[in-house]
Design a protein around this motif. Structure first.
Motif, PDB file in Angstrom:
ATOM      1  N   PRO A 192      34.265  36.347 -41.083  1.00 53.96           N
ATOM      2  CA  PRO A 192      33.952  35.609 -42.315  1.00 53.96           C
ATOM      3  C   PRO A 192      34.633  34.245 -42.443  1.00 53.96           C
ATOM      4  O   PRO A 192      34.212  33.439 -43.272  1.00 53.96           O
ATOM      5  N   ASP A 193      35.671  33.990 -41.637  1.00 52.51           N
ATOM      6  CA  ASP A 193      36.322  32.678 -41.719  1.00 52.51           C
ATOM      7  C   ASP A 193      35.519  31.582 -41.021  1.00 52.51           C
ATOM      8  O   ASP A 193      35.876  30.402 -41.074  1.00 52.51           O
ATOM      9  N   CYS A 194      34.426  31.975 -40.333  1.00 49.77           N
ATOM     10  CA  CYS A 194      33.581  31.024 -39.583  1.00 49.77           C
ATOM     11  C   CYS A 194      34.380  30.275 -38.519  1.00 49.77           C
ATOM     12  O   CYS A 194      34.055  29.142 -38.155  1.00 49.77           O
ATOM     13  N   LYS A 195      35.406  30.916 -38.014  1.00 52.68           N
ATOM     14  CA  LYS A 195      36.239  30.318 -36.976  1.00 52.68           C
ATOM     15  C   LYS A 195      36.492  31.314 -35.841  1.00 52.68           C
ATOM     16  O   LYS A 195      36.221  31.016 -34.682  1.00 52.68           O
ATOM     17  N   THR A 196      37.004  32.486 -36.179  1.00 48.21           N
ATOM     18  CA  THR A 196      37.312  33.502 -35.190  1.00 48.21           C
ATOM     19  C   THR A 196      36.023  34.182 -34.738  1.00 48.21           C
ATOM     20  O   THR A 196      35.162  34.500 -35.553  1.00 48.21           O
ATOM     21  N   ALA A 197      35.897  34.413 -33.432  1.00 44.45           N
ATOM     22  CA  ALA A 197      34.651  34.962 -32.912  1.00 44.45           C
ATOM     23  C   ALA A 197      34.910  35.921 -31.757  1.00 44.45           C
ATOM     24  O   ALA A 197      35.949  35.871 -31.091  1.00 44.45           O
ATOM     25  N   LEU A 198      33.950  36.793 -31.514  1.00 43.62           N
ATOM     26  CA  LEU A 198      33.905  37.644 -30.330  1.00 43.62           C
ATOM     27  C   LEU A 198      32.614  37.295 -29.598  1.00 43.62           C
ATOM     28  O   LEU A 198      31.529  37.334 -30.189  1.00 43.62           O
ATOM     29  N   ILE A 199      32.713  36.956 -28.330  1.00 44.25           N
ATOM     30  CA  ILE A 199      31.550  36.516 -27.566  1.00 44.25           C
ATOM     31  C   ILE A 199      31.369  37.405 -26.337  1.00 44.25           C
ATOM     32  O   ILE A 199      32.318  37.668 -25.605  1.00 44.25           O
ATOM     33  N   GLY A 200      30.148  37.906 -26.165  1.00 49.62           N
ATOM     34  CA  GLY A 200      29.909  38.783 -25.029  1.00 49.62           C
ATOM     35  C   GLY A 200      28.604  39.528 -25.135  1.00 49.62           C
ATOM     36  O   GLY A 200      27.611  39.011 -25.649  1.00 49.62           O
ATOM     37  N   GLU A 201      28.614  40.787 -24.680  1.00 51.90           N
ATOM     38  CA  GLU A 201      27.392  41.578 -24.579  1.00 51.90           C
ATOM     39  C   GLU A 201      27.195  42.450 -25.819  1.00 51.90           C
ATOM     40  O   GLU A 201      28.100  43.168 -26.248  1.00 51.90           O
ATOM     41  N   PHE A 202      25.992  42.372 -26.364  1.00 53.17           N
ATOM     42  CA  PHE A 202      25.593  43.224 -27.484  1.00 53.17           C
ATOM     43  C   PHE A 202      24.280  43.913 -27.129  1.00 53.17           C
ATOM     44  O   PHE A 202      23.490  43.394 -26.332  1.00 53.17           O
ATOM     45  N   GLU A 203      24.052  45.069 -27.726  1.00 56.25           N
ATOM     46  CA  GLU A 203      22.781  45.758 -27.573  1.00 56.25           C
ATOM     47  C   GLU A 203      22.324  46.242 -28.944  1.00 56.25           C
ATOM     48  O   GLU A 203      22.968  47.084 -29.566  1.00 56.25           O
ATOM     49  N   GLN A 204      21.218  45.652 -29.427  1.00 53.70           N
ATOM     50  CA  GLN A 204      20.690  45.976 -30.756  1.00 53.70           C
ATOM     51  C   GLN A 204      21.781  45.858 -31.819  1.00 53.70           C
ATOM     52  O   GLN A 204      21.991  46.753 -32.621  1.00 53.70           O
ATOM     53  N   THR A 205      22.461  44.731 -31.814  1.00 55.82           N
ATOM     54  CA  THR A 205      23.556  44.349 -32.716  1.00 55.82           C
ATOM     55  C   THR A 205      24.842  45.146 -32.489  1.00 55.82           C
ATOM     56  O   THR A 205      25.850  44.866 -33.151  1.00 55.82           O
ATOM     57  N   LYS A 214      36.300  31.079 -30.203  1.00 57.01           N
ATOM     58  CA  LYS A 214      36.548  30.250 -31.373  1.00 57.01           C
ATOM     59  C   LYS A 214      35.326  29.368 -31.622  1.00 57.01           C
ATOM     60  O   LYS A 214      34.808  28.737 -30.701  1.00 57.01           O
ATOM     61  N   VAL A 215      34.891  29.343 -32.885  1.00 53.27           N
ATOM     62  CA  VAL A 215      33.763  28.483 -33.254  1.00 53.27           C
ATOM     63  C   VAL A 215      34.228  27.032 -33.198  1.00 53.27           C
ATOM     64  O   VAL A 215      35.200  26.656 -33.853  1.00 53.27           O
ATOM     65  N   THR A 216      33.537  26.240 -32.404  1.00 57.28           N
ATOM     66  CA  THR A 216      33.918  24.832 -32.257  1.00 57.28           C
ATOM     67  C   THR A 216      33.004  23.901 -33.046  1.00 57.28           C
ATOM     68  O   THR A 216      33.422  22.808 -33.420  1.00 57.28           O
ATOM     69  N   CYS A 217      31.756  24.328 -33.283  1.00 58.51           N
ATOM     70  CA  CYS A 217      30.826  23.434 -33.977  1.00 58.51           C
ATOM     71  C   CYS A 217      29.645  24.228 -34.521  1.00 58.51           C
ATOM     72  O   CYS A 217      29.129  25.133 -33.855  1.00 58.51           O
ATOM     73  N   ILE A 227      25.175  27.334 -33.240  1.00 56.25           N
ATOM     74  CA  ILE A 227      26.612  27.580 -33.337  1.00 56.25           C
ATOM     75  C   ILE A 227      27.211  27.582 -31.939  1.00 56.25           C
ATOM     76  O   ILE A 227      26.776  28.344 -31.075  1.00 56.25           O
ATOM     77  N   GLU A 228      28.194  26.721 -31.723  1.00 60.85           N
ATOM     78  CA  GLU A 228      28.866  26.654 -30.430  1.00 60.85           C
ATOM     79  C   GLU A 228      30.205  27.382 -30.518  1.00 60.85           C
ATOM     80  O   GLU A 228      30.967  27.193 -31.460  1.00 60.85           O
ATOM     81  N   VAL A 229      30.450  28.231 -29.517  1.00 63.36           N
ATOM     82  CA  VAL A 229      31.682  29.019 -29.464  1.00 63.36           C
ATOM     83  C   VAL A 229      32.332  28.840 -28.099  1.00 63.36           C
ATOM     84  O   VAL A 229      31.655  28.909 -27.068  1.00 63.36           O
ATOM     85  N   ARG A 230      33.632  28.621 -28.091  1.00 63.63           N
ATOM     86  CA  ARG A 230      34.380  28.487 -26.845  1.00 63.63           C
ATOM     87  C   ARG A 230      35.166  29.759 -26.580  1.00 63.63           C
ATOM     88  O   ARG A 230      35.885  30.254 -27.442  1.00 63.63           O
ATOM     89  N   ASP A 231      35.023  30.288 -25.371  1.00 61.85           N
ATOM     90  CA  ASP A 231      35.764  31.477 -24.971  1.00 61.85           C
ATOM     91  C   ASP A 231      37.252  31.125 -24.867  1.00 61.85           C
ATOM     92  O   ASP A 231      37.617  30.073 -24.332  1.00 61.85           O
ATOM     93  N   SER A 232      38.112  32.003 -25.361  1.00 60.00           N
ATOM     94  CA  SER A 232      39.547  31.739 -25.360  1.00 60.00           C
ATOM     95  C   SER A 232      40.165  31.860 -23.972  1.00 60.00           C
ATOM     96  O   SER A 232      41.258  31.356 -23.725  1.00 60.00           O
ATOM     97  N   GLY A 233      39.490  32.577 -23.068  1.00 66.21           N
ATOM     98  CA  GLY A 233      40.042  32.799 -21.737  1.00 66.21           C
ATOM     99  C   GLY A 233      41.062  33.922 -21.685  1.00 66.21           C
ATOM    100  O   GLY A 233      41.637  34.191 -20.625  1.00 66.21           O
ATOM    101  N   ARG A 234      41.282  34.598 -22.814  1.00 68.60           N
ATOM    102  CA  ARG A 234      42.247  35.705 -22.842  1.00 68.60           C
ATOM    103  C   ARG A 234      41.652  36.931 -22.169  1.00 68.60           C
ATOM    104  O   ARG A 234      40.432  37.091 -22.054  1.00 68.60           O
ATOM    105  N   TYR A 235      42.521  37.847 -21.766  1.00 67.65           N
ATOM    106  CA  TYR A 235      42.089  39.014 -20.990  1.00 67.65           C
ATOM    107  C   TYR A 235      41.588  40.165 -21.859  1.00 67.65           C
ATOM    108  O   TYR A 235      40.904  41.081 -21.364  1.00 67.65           O
TER     109      TYR A 235
END
Length: 420
Positions: A192-205, A214-217, A227-235
């Motif tokens: 909900p902060d429109c900043k923190t994100a999880l990016i990856g694989e989803f199946e039917q939501t 992190k949302v960059t733009c 919506i552009e999101v940058r991967d943090s590179g964390r493990y």
């Protein structure tokens, strides 16, 4: 950046809603002015999955608004039971309850016209009809909350669409399949902060596996949101793993929620006898998600204090119970072994302390990892370094002794001072 992103997204969504409402009215006015134009039509009852040989006009109530030319068509003996606790989806599994559209005297729907469809689960769909199926920009709602927006071509979802869970405000964004489902390996969940994100694989939501981003733009292209999101590179890797009724609280109980860990921390409470408490590590605006309260599921009617010998033992056994909204058949609890953050810190909402002068309240969200859980939401601006409190709402007749004493101090003591 957070405020800018949130405002931009909110403004765009509101603008799309306003565009539809204008077209909804304008469409019927223009249709009335072009009656001689040849158009393809279908009978309205086809939308209710009723064939011509099965149609009975006595099963419907049709009301015409003379000012707008809109007809409200309700299927009789069909009841609405509003219940929707997930991310929004293009298609509903519920039955169609009623529609609002322009219908001719011989029951035909106007082709290529706007329509509003309302379902028995409390959801609705605003779109256009082409050849009897959805076609065009489509918006879905639960009650008055927007839960899905996307582009539909010949009944099939296309391009980047946005799915929203109405209770907590998180969204899923990315390419959808023809059923309008977010399925793929480049889908984004945005907190909900429109900043923190999880990016990856989803199946039917449903979250299969994602990393922190992190949302960059947030911007528009060809009048559509991007919506552009940058991967943090964390493990760390996150996946959907709701608790169950057999003692599972999480598949990774020591993997902290990235949003929660960015705004709060656990320290000794400033409340006497409060043990550990939650503190803000940054300013938390009023109305913002502050913490998440996950727990092991127990069916309603299950009494966790049945083996206790005294009231105080019962209160202790039940001290981490939290009930879900009335439409659920379970409650959540933090078993004793998970109450220490060294054993469980995936969520921290169970550490929030009570006050009769709270700065937060309990709410609900559908979380991509934990499913539908409780939350702690700020009811006022909470400054960095301040402790978070909620009102537990216990009955003063049957409650722990510490609760009565605190009531005397915070409420009765204040009243006494005011009288003097």
């Amino acid at each position: 950046m957070e405020k800018k992103n949130r405002k931009f997204l909110t403004d765009w969504l509101l603008n799309k809603e306003e565009e539809y409402e204008k077209e909804f009215t304008k469409d019927f006015i223009q249709t009335n002015e072009n009656k001689e134009e040849e158009i393809k039509q279908i009978k309205f009852y086809h939308l209710f999955d009723i064939t011509e040989d099965k149609y009975n006009e006595n099963n419907f109530q049709i009301t015409l608004d003379e000012d707008t030319g809109l007809s409200t068509i309700i299927k009789l003996k069909c009841w609405v039971w509003p219940q929707y606790s997930q991310f929004g989806r293009l298609k509903s599994n519920a039955a169609l309850h009623h529609i609002i559209a322009r219908v001719s005297e011989d029951d035909y729907l106007e082709e290529n016209s706007c329509i509003k469809l309302y379902y028995t689960d409390g959801t609705s769909c605003f779109s256009k009809i082409k050849n009897g199926i959805l076609h065009g920009d489509t918006l879905r709602y639960f009650k008055d909350e927007l839960i899905w927006i996307g582009q539909v071509v010949d009944g099939k979802g296309r391009g980047n669409c946005l799915s929203r869970e109405h209770e907590g405000g998180g969204i899923i964004f990315g390419q959808v399949d023809e059923n309008g489902e977010h399925t793929g390996d480049n889908i984004v969940y945005i907190y909900p902060d429109c900043k923190t994100a999880l990016i990856g694989e989803f199946e039917q939501t449903n979250l299969i596996e994602a990393s922190l981003g992190k949302v960059t733009c947030i911007y528009t292209e060809n009048n559509w949101i991007n919506i552009e999101v940058r991967d943090s590179g964390r493990y760390e890797r996150y996946s959907y793993s709701p608790s169950d009724y057999d003692g599972l609280i999480s598949n990774n109980p020591l993997l902290s929620d990235p949003y929660e860990s960015s705004i709060i921390e656990i320290r000794n409470s400033g409340m006497k006898g409060g043990g550990e408490g939650i503190y803000a590590t940054k300013d938390i605006p009023c109305g913002s998600l502050a913490s998440i309260y996950n727990g092991v599921k127990y069916p309603l009617g299950c009494f966790l204090g049945k083996d206790c010998d005294s009231d105080e033992e019962i209160y202790e056994a039940l001290s981490y119970n939290i009930h879900m909204p009335q439409d659920e058949n379970f409650f959540l609890d933090i078993p004793k072994k998970f109450r220490d953050v060294s054993n469980y810190c995936a969520t921290l909402g169970h550490k929030v302390n009570h006050s009769f002068k709270p700065n937060c309240e309990f709410s609900t969200m559908f979380h991509p990892r934990f499913g539908r859980v409780r939350t702690v939401v700020a009811t006022q601006l909470i400054k960095k370094g301040e402790e978070l409190f909620v009102d537990y709402g216990y009955d003063l007749i049957r409650c722990p002794e510490w609760y009565r004493e605190l009531h005397k101090t915070q409420i009765e003591g204040t009243a006494s001072k005011n009288m003097n």
